[in-house]
Design an enzyme around this catalytic site. Structure first.
Site, short mmCIF file in Angstrom:
data_model
loop_
_atom_site.label_atom_id
_atom_site.label_comp_id
_atom_site.label_asym_id
_atom_site.label_seq_id
_atom_site.Cartn_x
_atom_site.Cartn_y
_atom_site.Cartn_z
N LYS A 1 31.76 -27.92 14.38
CA LYS A 1 32.66 -27.60 15.49
C LYS A 1 31.91 -26.80 16.56
O LYS A 1 32.09 -27.04 17.76
CB LYS A 1 33.88 -26.81 14.99
CG LYS A 1 34.85 -27.58 14.10
CD LYS A 1 35.52 -28.77 14.77
CE LYS A 1 36.51 -28.38 15.85
NZ LYS A 1 37.26 -29.57 16.34
N THR B 1 38.04 -24.10 16.83
CA THR B 1 38.49 -23.17 15.80
C THR B 1 37.84 -21.81 15.96
O THR B 1 36.73 -21.70 16.53
CB THR B 1 38.12 -23.76 14.41
OG1 THR B 1 38.19 -22.73 13.43
CG2 THR B 1 36.70 -24.30 14.39
N ASP B 2 38.48 -20.78 15.41
CA ASP B 2 37.87 -19.44 15.41
C ASP B 2 36.69 -19.36 14.43
O ASP B 2 35.92 -18.41 14.46
CB ASP B 2 38.92 -18.36 15.08
CG ASP B 2 39.59 -18.53 13.72
OD1 ASP B 2 39.29 -19.52 13.03
OD2 ASP B 2 40.41 -17.66 13.36
N GLU B 3 36.56 -20.39 13.56
CA GLU B 3 35.51 -20.32 12.53
C GLU B 3 34.11 -20.41 13.12
O GLU B 3 33.14 -20.07 12.46
CB GLU B 3 35.74 -21.41 11.48
CG GLU B 3 37.13 -21.30 10.88
CD GLU B 3 37.38 -22.08 9.60
OE1 GLU B 3 36.41 -22.38 8.89
OE2 GLU B 3 38.55 -22.37 9.31
N TYR C 1 31.40 -27.33 8.25
CA TYR C 1 32.54 -27.60 9.16
C TYR C 1 32.40 -26.78 10.43
O TYR C 1 32.41 -27.31 11.55
CB TYR C 1 33.87 -27.28 8.45
CG TYR C 1 35.04 -27.13 9.42
CD1 TYR C 1 35.50 -28.23 10.15
CD2 TYR C 1 35.67 -25.90 9.61
CE1 TYR C 1 36.57 -28.10 11.05
CE2 TYR C 1 36.73 -25.76 10.50
CZ TYR C 1 37.17 -26.87 11.23
OH TYR C 1 38.21 -26.73 12.11
#
Ligand code: NAD
Ligand code: TYD
Length: 348
Positions: A161, A131-133, A157
């Site tokens: 990741k 993810t970009d997060e 989260y």
């Protein structure tokens, strides 16, 4: 012919991917390993079940024996790892499952690939879907994330990741495992679990419930249709350079409040009522540590792999709204007791 292990293939993106892959690569073998958590739903792949090239295995990516057995039995040469706990709000309420699945689960898969794959077999690929997060939060005028942006995860989260991305990277550098990582922006489209913003708003509006906007509603996300994401992963599997990461995004930044208004506009058009659906918008307590802005520079995907999104956002949102209108039975069934308990805890 590939023998693909898709993990988390009964979730939102995974099920779209399995359907996409079986249509575009019909002779490949697809094995879907999914633990069927609250987010996994076998109904997402109802019409795929009978295909002789498809096998569903109910189990966890944390189960080392099961994963090793599948590698051997199915002669797996390609892994696409979607399996994860994926919802930021749930990670704030209870981070433990995120560490177990996202970190330990990815580690278990990496070990299975390391032990199961012959180093001389140049056709194996381990694609980790991220993810970009992991890059944290951008200011209004900051340039978009690229593959070289330093990690700065802010939620349990995104930290889980980021940890898994680091493990994947390390297995390339240390053991030469043929890994690829994709970091994608927010997906939307059919079969998304109604805890995420877009389906939650569509379904609440259909039921005349309030549409909860966290904080001031000005947080920005980049949105990509799930089919475009699946095509991007395909491009990376086929032509990506082993050991590299790829940023996938829609070049499509929206504030949350504008998205919710757009969804309301389509609902008003498709289901005119006495009052506009936007009357249901309500501002609620902000998410803890809420990242302000995400944006992706997907230039490498375009330059090196010729990938670009095909959906315009207007079209993609309209089709998504229509899908939820036409699939009421699906979303009524996924909202079981466990989901109602979560909803009560999050929005009470
Ligand atoms: P999802 O929550 O809809 O689906 C996750 C799936 O993984 C479910 O089917 C669940 O049953 C399964 N699963 C959970 N724990 C498991 C375990 N231990 N073993 C096997 N299966 C397990 O998630 P999603 O939105 O489809 O996201 C898929 C992946 O894409 C995730 O890795 C996520 O981090 C990543 N991603 C998502 C988005 C997005 O906008 N949704 C954007 C970028 C990246
Ligand atoms: P979400 O769909 O949970 O994705 P992510 O947190 O991974 O970006 O949320 C998208 C944005 O919408 C995020 O800024 C949080 C916000 N949001 C709300 O304002 N209200 C809600 O009820 C939800 C679920 C999200």
């Amino acid at each position: 012919m590939k023998h693909i292990l898709v993990t988390g293939g009964s979730g939102f993106i995974g099920s779209n991917f399995v359907r996409y892959w079986m249509q575009s690569h019909p002779s490949d073998r697809v094995v879907n390993l999914d633990a069927l958590t609250y987010a996994g739903n076998p109904e997402n792949l109802k019409n795929i079940d009978d295909s002789p090239n498809y096998r569903f295995v109910h189990g966890s990516i944390c189960d080392a024996d099961l994963v090793a057995k599948l590698f051997e039995e199915e002669k797996i040469d390609t892994v696409v790892n979607f399996a994860a706990e994926s919802h930021v709000d749930r990670s704030i309420l209870g981070p433990e499952e995120f560490i177990k699945t996202n970190v330990n689960g990815t580690f278990t898969l990496l070990e299975a690939a390391r032990n199961g794959w012959d180093k001389d077999n140049t056709s194996c690929r381990f694609l980790h879907v991220s993810t970009d997060e992991v890059y944290g939060s951008l200011g209004a005028n900051d340039p978009a994330f690229t593959e070289t942006t330093p990690f700065a995860p802010n939620s349990p989260y995104s930290a889980s990741k980021a940890s898994s991305d680091h493990l994947v990277r390390a297995y390339f550098h240390t053991y030469g495992l043929p890994v690829l990582t994709t970091n994608c922006s927010n997906n939307y489209g059919p079969y998304q679990f109604p805890e995420k913003l877009i389906p939650l708003v569509i379904i609440n509006a259909l039921e005349g419930k309030l549409l909860p906007i966290y904080g001031d509603g000005k947080n920005i996300r980049d949105w990509l249709h799930v089919e475009d994401h699946c095509r991007g992963i395909d491009a990376v599997i086929q032509n990506g350079v082993v050991g590299e990461t790829y940023s996938i995004g829609g070049c499509n930044e929206w504030t949350n409040i504008d998205i919710v208004k757009l969804v309301c506009k389509h609902l008003d058009k498709l289901m005119p009522g006495d009052s506009p659906k936007s009357d249901l918008i309500t501002y609620v307590k902000d998410r803890l540590g809420h990242d302000r802005r995400y944006a992706i520079n997907a230039g490498k995907m375009k330059r090196e792999l010729g990938w670009e999104p095909r959906f315009t956002f207007e079209d993609g949102i309209e089709k998504t709204v229509q899908w939820y209108l036409g699939n009421q039975e699906w979303w009524e069934r996924v909202r079981d007791g466990a989901y109602r308990d979560y909803y009560q805890q999050q929005y009470s």
